[in-house]
Design an enzyme around this catalytic site. Structure first.
Site: not given
Ligand SMILES: Cc1ncc(COP(=O)(O)O)c(C=O)c1O
Ligand SMILES: N[C@@H](CCOP(=O)(O)O)C(=O)O
Length: 462
Positions: A112
């Site tokens: 993120k």
């Molecule tokens: C460590 C981790 N892996 C995978 C994901 C999944 O990613 P996305 O929500 O973009 O599919 C998330 C949450 O977004 C996450 O925090």
């Molecule tokens: N896994 C995410 C969930 C939110 O996903 P987002 O990409 O829409 O912000 C988290 O860690 O909060």
């Protein structure tokens, strides 16, 4: 560059407006009207560039005149200066033709940070120019929240409210959100699961009076700028393995579908991606939908990869929009059916999805076994989310095509599960070493929209 909503009826916006708007006013998600492409020569020219310069070249066409070239370059440089790896997103080899893309070298130890550190800079620049003040609301299953708090804490023209599911994030994730002392950031522990938190965030955007009164903005992957910044590492990693001359595939641990959708955009921009593999944990609605075409959530079951404990996958709407030939009316109808319990994907749209995506599921026991096995075979200590990706990649990959699995978080964010699987308790990096001694500040709140809105109104600055 203009941006349109997946539900077809919201105002068309430019990049800066899209970034500051969050959810479209018809409830949809913004996407560029046309997806820019790079020629094979332009992709080849990315070889050997810094991550920052690659980011500039990939994102520039989407940003158009919202930021000048010099300003945009400067903001990208600032965004990645706090990463603790020179490559920003290094690749490691796990096995012949199987690579791990480490996306956890940013300040909060998850992928993120790649987007959040940048949009923190972009928001600041845009708000300083306009003199506006915004109230950011976000839903998190653990990582978005800590990344957002890190990126926006202490800013004078932004208040940040993060809704996380009480008792359903790891202790490290919770403390990352509850220990910053800056008064403009607020962690709210909500009764429910991530889907509950995300639904309330969308409810707040759909409450126009509230939205306009507090100047609501979003930093979930609702915000297209989040997804855009994640496109960059698909390019940087593929080019380092020989793209555009050589095709690669990616496996992406998936929940809210933002990260893998960034891979789809990279493919549409001209990056030669063979397969994009959706890897889910036991909350496997995406895998079930890809196999049978039925998207009917049946509740979230807590897992050892809690960030992917999601059943209402927000960005799947963007994938559906593409699969339905960008028919906003069709997507709006599916989303209406979703409110009544679920929907069926048409055969044509399912085939369109399958042209790009494969999918697989990894059980809890398989996740643990993968952490143990990969440590023994390659020395790499995976977090449970990365392990889900590696397991599914191993099952589905074509040995002739390089596979890049995304390692989305640092194992130290999930020390209990990692220790149980591997016998090793991963240490937090020095800048977080005293995390467990810091004082926590958190508000417990029930799943009640009016109560959440009232709290935000009361706490936000003006
Ligand atoms: C460590 C981790 N892996 C995978 C994901 C999944 O990613 P996305 O929500 O973009 O599919 C998330 C949450 O977004 C996450 O925090
Ligand atoms: N896994 C995410 C969930 C939110 O996903 P987002 O990409 O829409 O912000 C988290 O860690 O909060």
């Amino acid at each position: 560059m203009n941006y349109i909503s997946t539900r077809g009826t919201a105002p068309v916006l430019n990049f800066e407006e899209t970034m500051l708007t969050g959810l479209a006013r018809d409830g949809g998600l913004y996407l560029p009207e046309t997806i820019p492409t790079l020629s094979a020569d332009e992709i080849a020219a990315l070889g050997g560039l810094s991550y920052e310069e690659t980011a500039f070249r990939i994102m520039r066409p989407f940003v158009s005149d919202s930021f000048s070239d010099d300003e945009f370059r400067g903001l990208i440089d600032k965004a990645y200066a706090g990463f603790n790896h020179a490559a920003r997103a290094p690749l490691k080899q796990l096995a012949p033709n199987h690579f791990l893309l480490e996306l956890f070298h940013g300040p909060t130890l998850a992928f993120k940070d790649f987007a959040m550190q940048l949009i923190g800079q972009l928001f600041q620049a845009a708000l300083e120019r306009s003199g506006e003040r915004v109230t950011i609301v976000g839903a998190t299953s653990g990582d978005t929240g800590s990344a957002a708090i890190e990126a926006f804490k202490g800013l004078s023209n932004v208040d940040v409210f993060i809704l996380f599911p009480h008792g359903r994030v790891s202790e490290v994730q919770r403390r990352q959100m509850t220990t910053p002392s800056e008064s403009n950031v607020h962690a709210l522990a909500v009764t429910g699961d991530f889907d509950t938190c995300q639904a309330r965030v969308k409810d707040m955007f759909n409450d126009f009076e509230f939205r306009d009164r507090v100047g609501l903005a979003g930093v979930n992957s609702i915000n297209f700028a989040r997804v855009l910044a994640q496109v960059v590492y698909y390019f940087s990693s593929a080019v380092s393995l020989g793209a555009p001359q050589r095709e690669v595939s990616f496996t992406v641990p998936t929940g809210n579908f933002g990260d893998i959708f960034a891979g789809y955009l990279a493919k549409r921009m001209g990056l030669p991606i063979d397969r994009l593999v959706i890897a889910t944990n036991q909350n496997d609605i995406l895998d079930r939908c890809m196999k049978a075409g039925d998207y009917t959530p049946d509740g979230v079951t807590p897992s050892i990869s809690p960030s992917m404990d999601i059943q209402v996958s927000s960005n799947f709407e963007r994938a559906l929009f593409e699969a339905y030939g960008r028919d906003g009316g069709a997507v709006a109808q599916l989303m209406d059916e979703m409110k009544a319990g679920g929907f069926k994907v048409s055969q044509g749209a399912l085939e369109a999805l399958r042209e790009t995506y494969d999918s697989g599921r990894c059980s809890e026991a398989e996740t643990m076994a993968t952490i143990k096995r990969v440590l023994a075979s390659s020395g790499e200590l995976l977090c449970p989310h990365g392990a889900v990706g590696v397991k599914v990649a191993e099952e589905l990959r074509d040995p002739a095509v390089p596979m890049i699995t995304l390692a989305t978080a640092h194992p130290a964010k999930f020390p209990d599960a990692v220790e149980e699987a591997s016998g090793i308790r991963p240490a937090l990096p020095p800048h977080m070493a005293d995390l467990f001694e810091r004082e926590e500040r958190v508000t417990r709140i029930e799943d009640d929209l009016s109560a959440i809105e009232a709290l935000i109104e009361e706490r936000r600055g003006s």
